[in-house]
Design an enzyme around this catalytic site. Structure first.
Site, PDB file in Angstrom:
ATOM      1  N   THR A 143       0.871  -1.182   0.000  1.00  0.00           N
ATOM      2  CA  THR A 143       0.000   0.000   0.000  1.00  0.00           C
ATOM      3  C   THR A 143       0.911   1.235   0.000  1.00  0.00           C
ATOM      4  OG1 THR A 143      -0.280  -0.347   2.386  1.00  0.00           O
ATOM      5  CG2 THR A 143      -2.107  -0.981   0.971  1.00  0.00           C
ATOM      6  N   LYS A 165       4.189  -7.027   3.768  1.00  0.00           N
ATOM      7  CA  LYS A 165       3.915  -5.632   3.428  1.00  0.00           C
ATOM      8  C   LYS A 165       3.483  -4.915   4.689  1.00  0.00           C
ATOM      9  CE  LYS A 165       0.559  -3.680   2.868  1.00  0.00           C
ATOM     10  NZ  LYS A 165      -0.490  -2.908   3.642  1.00  0.00           N
ATOM     11  N   THR A 176       2.163  -9.060  11.437  1.00  0.00           N
ATOM     12  CA  THR A 176       2.225  -7.779  10.760  1.00  0.00           C
ATOM     13  C   THR A 176       1.038  -7.621   9.842  1.00  0.00           C
ATOM     14  OG1 THR A 176       3.524  -6.305   9.429  1.00  0.00           O
ATOM     15  CG2 THR A 176       3.498  -8.578   8.766  1.00  0.00           C
ATOM     16  N   GLU A 255       5.979   4.549   7.203  1.00  0.00           N
ATOM     17  CA  GLU A 255       5.513   5.722   6.455  1.00  0.00           C
ATOM     18  C   GLU A 255       6.345   6.950   6.779  1.00  0.00           C
ATOM     19  OE1 GLU A 255       0.901   4.574   5.491  1.00  0.00           O
ATOM     20  OE2 GLU A 255       1.317   5.700   7.308  1.00  0.00           O
ATOM     21  N   ASN A 377      -0.325  10.681   5.726  1.00  0.00           N
ATOM     22  CA  ASN A 377      -1.530  10.339   6.468  1.00  0.00           C
ATOM     23  C   ASN A 377      -2.559  11.450   6.530  1.00  0.00           C
ATOM     24  OD1 ASN A 377      -1.281   7.544   7.339  1.00  0.00           O
ATOM     25  ND2 ASN A 377       0.674   8.296   8.102  1.00  0.00           N
ATOM     26  N   THR A 382      -7.722  11.282   0.138  1.00  0.00           N
ATOM     27  CA  THR A 382      -8.121  12.383  -0.751  1.00  0.00           C
ATOM     28  C   THR A 382      -7.033  12.719  -1.767  1.00  0.00           C
ATOM     29  OG1 THR A 382      -7.519  13.801   1.102  1.00  0.00           O
ATOM     30  CG2 THR A 382      -9.845  13.510   0.665  1.00  0.00           C
TER      31      THR A 382
END
Lengths: 382, 382
Positions: A143, A165, A176, A255, A377, A382
């Site tokens: 992702t 992932k 995970t 991230e 995040n 959007t």
């Protein structure tokens, strides 16, 4: 060198769930395989988790069906029906039982799965299955990951391939986000289960990107037996190493992360307390932002340790960053901020904490908290 | 209109602890005052916390001495001696007992307090004490706060003045970073203590900016009796309101915050469970960044609720943002992402969570997680 376990094939395609990237994957074993799996403990778990638990209950699986871009979580009864439909469509295509298919979904929460796009994509996939498709699958299940996590190992004739992932919503509690481990070794389901639990505890369950346990965490291992027997102790050791490697990759690729952070806690009253303290440090936004900014603000480590629910002997605590000792036996050392500032330029930060209070120990992994974490995040849907 | 309680004066000066801004404050009562205080539960608590607990133990205080720019935490025996020296210097200047001085320090952790700068700044301060100095003191105790938090209230002849500071390392456990409440009401120490505990529980202890409980949290109330009696029930109600107002200001002014977030949890098995769930939502970096980005990604609320350690009846959970209902009785509503995106443009976000599982309720406050949080905390000491 990449090795592939005997009898496992895979393919990944675009089913159009959200955009035109790879979003649907089938992993297939030529024969039914011993299997074990661990799932998230989140109570709003995904519909595929509920169905997956049913399907692995007998200790056997033959295929894994995974979509990205939609987690099929908080989707009510329709979500459960969609997860079943996905396994039935894949089973029909492969000519196997739906009860031998493990479904997984990862992506946004609370949006109905466009199941008709998946059922339309399945027919004809069996012909596309290849052994080296596994590497591509590690990419298709991503992702916000920035690179695929895929590792293989040989033990004599036996091969293990493992993929994972996960990049955000990562503080696995049992497993995970998604990890699949495939081997051609011959191993009983009960042995697989035992070894998987031990390996996951010191690997995936020791990682946190943001302290948020996902609704979709799944780690599954399939052993199809086509390469015969293996020494179980050796297998367990290699399996554990593989899981730790993948877990560290997940933290490194957290991230927005710019640094991998490893925290080694020793001298705790128990391993469990050591792990809790280690996790509290890799989850502290103050510690994480200081590491991102390469700011030698080590006092934040002390504050985080002090917040432990378990009693701390503050006078016997020592803390170092690699070999830069900042706090020893309850007292600050001579000012080491300049050395520490230099050290923090590394992209792998090691923090050693000695509690001087017992023999419990744990190592955990996390990452820093950067502007990009906020960006990724703040704009996710959007 | 600002009111000042009788017999309290204050002054703030620059002692040169780090730079040339106001960094040292004395708050003084003409007479010994009934007093109660609550302190951080962090085990690496600051040296002034240890000394402050000793000094308030008899239920009386007459002065508060506060420095900013240095927390005097993780500083060993020298830190304890420095905190004592600070109270002795202030007591000598004011002509009172050192045991009636509450010391507080806030700022960086792990750096020795430059006590000689403080003792040099104290002589002559008594002449500078004024009643309206209290407002300036609310500014002098700030660290990364962007504005001072000061409120006053009248109850008949009685006045209450309250100040607080705190912006980062905020998830108070007993009290906020620093808050001082001064009143000329006549109240027994035991009554003060009881009322303070109740007020703090629903105010400062219901706020989190970043989940990190500070090493220096202190809230103290002094009642010098110069305005006579007060109705205790009315006093408690006003005190609670004041504490909630200040607590909300701390969340609104959280480091880097652009939005105040209020989470109201109802229908929990107990108030305690409601509070834990509310806190987990205002502490989730995924929820906080989504709110910052005005991204209608409400699924993250579900994931956070699902991670509760306490059992959740997922089928009876409902969630709304003000009156935008996104999840009702365990099912997603029709797609409300457009309405939600519009709503999130507000700078005060209200999230209602109904668990449908009891009568427990709690309201908690937090803020979003922005680029500026990362910036402020990546550069704190450098």
């Amino acid at each position: 060198m990449t090795h592939f376990p005997k009898g496992f094939t895979s393919c990944s395609v675009n089913a159009g769930i959200k955009d035109d990237t790879l979003d649907f994957t089938i992993i297939y074993s030529d024969v039914r395989a011993s299997a074990a799996a661990m799932f998230t403990k989140n109570q709003f778990c995904g519909a595929p988790i509920t169905i997956g638990k049913e399907h692995v209950a007998d200790g056997y699986l033959q295929a894994i069906a995974v979509n990205s871009k939609n987690a099929n979580v908080a989707t009510g009864d329709k979500g459960l029906q969609d997860a079943r439909t996905m396994t039935e469509a894949v089973a029909a295509e492969l000519g196997i039982h739906a009860g031998d298919v493990l479904p997984s979904s990862t992506g946004v929460i609370g949006v109905p799965l466009p199941i008709e796009k998946i059922t339309a994509a399945v027919p004809g996939l069996k012909k596309q299955l290849t052994a080296d498709g596994l590497e591509q699958s590690a990419r298709a299940i991503m992702t916000t990951d920035t690179y695929p996590k895929f590792r293989t190992r040989k033990i004599g004739d036996v091969t293990i391939a493992a993929m994972a992932k996960g990049s955000g919503m990562i503080e696995p509690n049992m497993a995970t986000m998604l990890s699949y481990i495939l081997t051609d070794a011959e191993i009983e389901p009960a042995d697989l289960k035992k070894m998987l639990k031990k390996a996951v505890d010191v690997s995936f369950n020791s990682v946190s990107v943001d302290g948020d346990t996902s609704t979709s965490d799944t780690v599954a291992i399939l052993a199809n037996g086509l390469a015969g027997n293996v020494d179980l102790a050796e297998f367990e050791s290699v399996l554990t190493d593989l899981c730790i490697e993948l877990a560290k990759e997940i933290a490194r690729d957290g991230e927005g992360a710019t640094k991998l952070v490893e925290v080694r806690v020793t001298g705790a009253e128990s391993d469990q307390i050591a792990k809790k303290i280690g996790k509290s440090i890799i989850n502290s936004p103050l510690v994480k932002t200081a590491i991102f900014g390469e700011d030698p603000n080590w006092g934040r480590i002390m504050s985080t340790i002090g917040n432990s629910e378990d009693p701390i002997e503050t006078s016997s605590v020592s803390v170092s960053f690699a070999d830069v000792h900042v706090f020893k036996d309850g007292m600050p050392t001579e000012d080491k901020r300049t050395e520490l500032e230099d050290y923090l330029k590394t992209n792998e930060v090691l923090i050693n904490i000695s509690l001087g209070n017992g023999t419990g120990a744990a190592t955990v992994w996390g990452c820093d908290l950067s502007y990009d974490y906020v960006k990724i995040n703040g704009e996710y849907t959007t």
